[in-house]
Design a protein around this motif. Structure first.
Motif, PDB file in Angstrom:
ATOM      1  N   LEU A  22       0.751  -1.265  -0.086  1.00 33.47           N
ATOM      2  CA  LEU A  22       0.018   0.009   0.018  1.00 33.47           C
ATOM      3  C   LEU A  22       0.765   1.264   0.085  1.00 33.47           C
ATOM      4  N   ILE A  23       1.876   1.238   0.522  1.00 32.78           N
ATOM      5  CA  ILE A  23       2.799   2.626   0.764  1.00 32.78           C
ATOM      6  C   ILE A  23       3.624   2.660  -0.606  1.00 32.78           C
ATOM      7  N   ILE A  24       3.810   1.548  -1.440  1.00 36.08           N
ATOM      8  CA  ILE A  24       4.268   1.712  -2.668  1.00 36.08           C
ATOM      9  C   ILE A  24       3.514   2.249  -3.633  1.00 36.08           C
ATOM     10  N   ASP A  25       2.270   1.570  -3.452  1.00 34.31           N
ATOM     11  CA  ASP A  25       1.183   1.949  -4.216  1.00 34.31           C
ATOM     12  C   ASP A  25       0.816   3.573  -4.086  1.00 34.31           C
ATOM     13  N   SER A  26       0.861   4.010  -2.935  1.00 31.94           N
ATOM     14  CA  SER A  26       0.515   5.386  -2.593  1.00 31.94           C
ATOM     15  C   SER A  26       1.528   6.467  -3.148  1.00 31.94           C
ATOM     16  N   TYR A  27       2.625   5.732  -2.941  1.00 27.83           N
ATOM     17  CA  TYR A  27       3.753   6.686  -3.633  1.00 27.83           C
ATOM     18  C   TYR A  27       3.803   6.692  -4.863  1.00 27.83           C
ATOM     19  N   GLU A  28       3.430   5.722  -5.814  1.00 28.15           N
ATOM     20  CA  GLU A  28       3.444   5.711  -7.311  1.00 28.15           C
ATOM     21  C   GLU A  28       2.223   6.623  -7.696  1.00 28.15           C
ATOM     22  N   ARG A  29       0.851   6.468  -6.958  1.00 32.22           N
ATOM     23  CA  ARG A  29      -0.110   6.911  -7.415  1.00 32.22           C
ATOM     24  C   ARG A  29       0.264   8.618  -7.113  1.00 32.22           C
ATOM     25  N   LEU A  30       0.777   9.066  -6.182  1.00 32.66           N
ATOM     26  CA  LEU A  30       1.062  10.651  -5.974  1.00 32.66           C
ATOM     27  C   LEU A  30       1.913  11.136  -6.877  1.00 32.66           C
ATOM     28  N   ALA A  31       3.018  10.177  -7.339  1.00 36.24           N
ATOM     29  CA  ALA A  31       3.973  10.698  -8.023  1.00 36.24           C
ATOM     30  C   ALA A  31       3.619  10.775  -9.586  1.00 36.24           C
ATOM     31  N   GLU A  32       2.731   9.598  -9.930  1.00 35.78           N
ATOM     32  CA  GLU A  32       2.092   9.675 -11.492  1.00 35.78           C
ATOM     33  C   GLU A  32       1.051  10.506 -11.509  1.00 35.78           C
ATOM     34  N   HIS A  33      -0.089  10.353 -10.796  1.00 33.62           N
ATOM     35  CA  HIS A  33      -1.246  10.884 -10.956  1.00 33.62           C
ATOM     36  C   HIS A  33      -1.338  12.224 -10.487  1.00 33.62           C
ATOM     37  N   ALA A  34      -0.799  12.613  -9.303  1.00 35.80           N
ATOM     38  CA  ALA A  34      -1.101  13.966  -8.639  1.00 35.80           C
ATOM     39  C   ALA A  34       0.221  14.713  -9.146  1.00 35.80           C
ATOM     40  N   ARG A  35       1.198  14.072  -9.396  1.00 36.69           N
ATOM     41  CA  ARG A  35       2.326  14.742  -9.983  1.00 36.69           C
ATOM     42  C   ARG A  35       3.122  15.335  -8.905  1.00 36.69           C
ATOM     43  N   ILE A  36       2.980  14.807  -7.655  1.00 39.58           N
ATOM     44  CA  ILE A  36       3.539  15.407  -6.398  1.00 39.58           C
ATOM     45  C   ILE A  36       4.933  15.346  -6.233  1.00 39.58           C
ATOM     46  N   ARG A  37       5.808  16.072  -6.177  1.00 41.28           N
ATOM     47  CA  ARG A  37       7.235  15.790  -5.905  1.00 41.28           C
ATOM     48  C   ARG A  37       7.951  16.192  -4.637  1.00 41.28           C
ATOM     49  N   THR A  38       7.266  17.365  -4.112  1.00 44.63           N
ATOM     50  CA  THR A  38       7.936  17.728  -2.744  1.00 44.63           C
ATOM     51  C   THR A  38       7.248  16.854  -1.640  1.00 44.63           C
ATOM     52  N   HIS A  39       8.174  16.561  -0.765  1.00 45.99           N
ATOM     53  CA  HIS A  39       7.882  15.753   0.318  1.00 45.99           C
ATOM     54  C   HIS A  39       6.991  14.523  -0.019  1.00 45.99           C
ATOM     55  N   LEU A  40       7.315  13.915  -0.912  1.00 41.07           N
ATOM     56  CA  LEU A  40       6.617  12.749  -1.477  1.00 41.07           C
ATOM     57  C   LEU A  40       6.759  11.700  -0.683  1.00 41.07           C
ATOM     58  N   VAL A  41       7.752  11.099  -0.098  1.00 36.18           N
ATOM     59  CA  VAL A  41       7.740   9.994   0.770  1.00 36.18           C
ATOM     60  C   VAL A  41       7.048  10.133   2.074  1.00 36.18           C
ATOM     61  N   VAL A  42       6.925  11.544   2.747  1.00 28.33           N
ATOM     62  CA  VAL A  42       6.171  11.578   3.801  1.00 28.33           C
ATOM     63  C   VAL A  42       4.643  11.720   3.460  1.00 28.33           C
ATOM     64  N   LEU A  43       4.348  12.265   2.316  1.00 31.65           N
ATOM     65  CA  LEU A  43       2.938  12.234   1.875  1.00 31.65           C
ATOM     66  C   LEU A  43       2.439  10.678   1.812  1.00 31.65           C
ATOM     67  N   ALA A  44       3.324  10.011   1.054  1.00 30.38           N
ATOM     68  CA  ALA A  44       2.805   8.610   0.563  1.00 30.38           C
ATOM     69  C   ALA A  44       2.709   7.797   1.876  1.00 30.38           C
ATOM     70  N   GLU A  45       3.297   8.172   3.045  1.00 26.17           N
ATOM     71  CA  GLU A  45       3.083   7.431   4.347  1.00 26.17           C
ATOM     72  C   GLU A  45       1.466   7.831   4.658  1.00 26.17           C
ATOM     73  N   HIS A  46       1.071   9.129   4.806  1.00 22.48           N
ATOM     74  CA  HIS A  46       0.211   9.796   5.230  1.00 22.48           C
ATOM     75  C   HIS A  46      -1.183   9.299   4.630  1.00 22.48           C
ATOM     76  N   LEU A  47      -0.759   9.167   3.070  1.00 27.69           N
ATOM     77  CA  LEU A  47      -2.181   8.497   2.286  1.00 27.69           C
ATOM     78  C   LEU A  47      -2.073   6.881   2.570  1.00 27.69           C
TER      79      LEU A  47
END
Length: 211
Positions: free
Chosen positions: A37-62
């Motif tokens: 789930l944390i890998i999937d959250s990271y990849e979704r944020l990176a690809e679909h939301a195009r988030i780059r800043t604090h991506l690791v932290v936000l992936a954990e939150h998601l």
């Protein structure tokens, strides 16, 4: 039969979050589920939301939000605090505004979340500004992709301009609020959108059973 190798982390810093969540959800979810789930959250944020800043932290939150929702689905859906999910296209304006206003009004007596079918990279600054004016803090908010777990866990799903993109789960209450998109609008218009959204929230709260 040879066991499959563990998935490769897209960022080695995710290992810290995986370990932290493994402790938090020990006895509920396996480390493998948490890592997935944390890998999937990271990849979704990176690809679909195009988030780059604090991506690791936000992936954990998601991932935490998704795990909490999954725990609710696997436990006793319909019990506990009411869960309300707001969905719009970008999760940068309307749904963020509505979720923040409702959370402010209910003061911890509901689980309130928001998501987008095509999330943006950041929350609209003018939305954060008009909420701050109303005493509502949006500091930690970020656009999140819509996931199955949060839809399945919600008691009420409120759509705001995302059309048919939101999946339908039987037994949930669905509402559609005709709220204007604040993107690119003057601040006076965004204030009006805020006040109109708050009026919708008043109607929603009045329609719910008294606790």
């Amino acid at each position: 039969m040879t066991a499959s190798p563990p998935p490769v982390l897209p960022d080695e810093r995710l290992a810290t979050g995986i370990a932290r969540l493994a402790v938090r959800y020990r006895g509920h979810f396996s480390p493998e589920t948490i890592q997935r789930l944390i890998i999937d959250s990271y990849e979704r944020l990176a690809e679909h939301a195009r988030i780059r800043t604090h991506l690791v932290v936000l992936a954990e939150h998601l991932a935490t939000e998704r795990l909490d929702a999954l725990a609710h689905v696997q436990g006793s859906p319909g019990s506990g605090l009411p869960r309300v999910l707001f969905v719009c296209s970008h999760n940068a304006g309307r749904s963020q505004m509505a979720a923040a206003l409702l959370a402010h009004r209910v003061n911890g007596n509901m689980v309130v979340s928001s998501a987008g079918t095509h999330p943006a990279a950041a929350v609209e600054p003018v939305v954060a500004q008009v909420l701050t004016e109303a005493g509502v803090d949006l500091t930690d908010a970020f656009p999140k992709p819509l996931t199955d777990e949060v839809v399945q866990a919600a008691d009420i799903v409120i759509t705001m301009g995302c059309g048919d993109a939101c999946p339908i789960v039987p037994g949930r209450r669905y509402l559609d609020w005709p709220v204007t998109d604040p993107e690119g609008a003057p601040i006076a218009v965004v204030r009006s959108i805020r006040d109109g959204t708050d009026a919708h929230i008043t109607q929603l709260l009045d329609s719910l059973p008294s606790t």
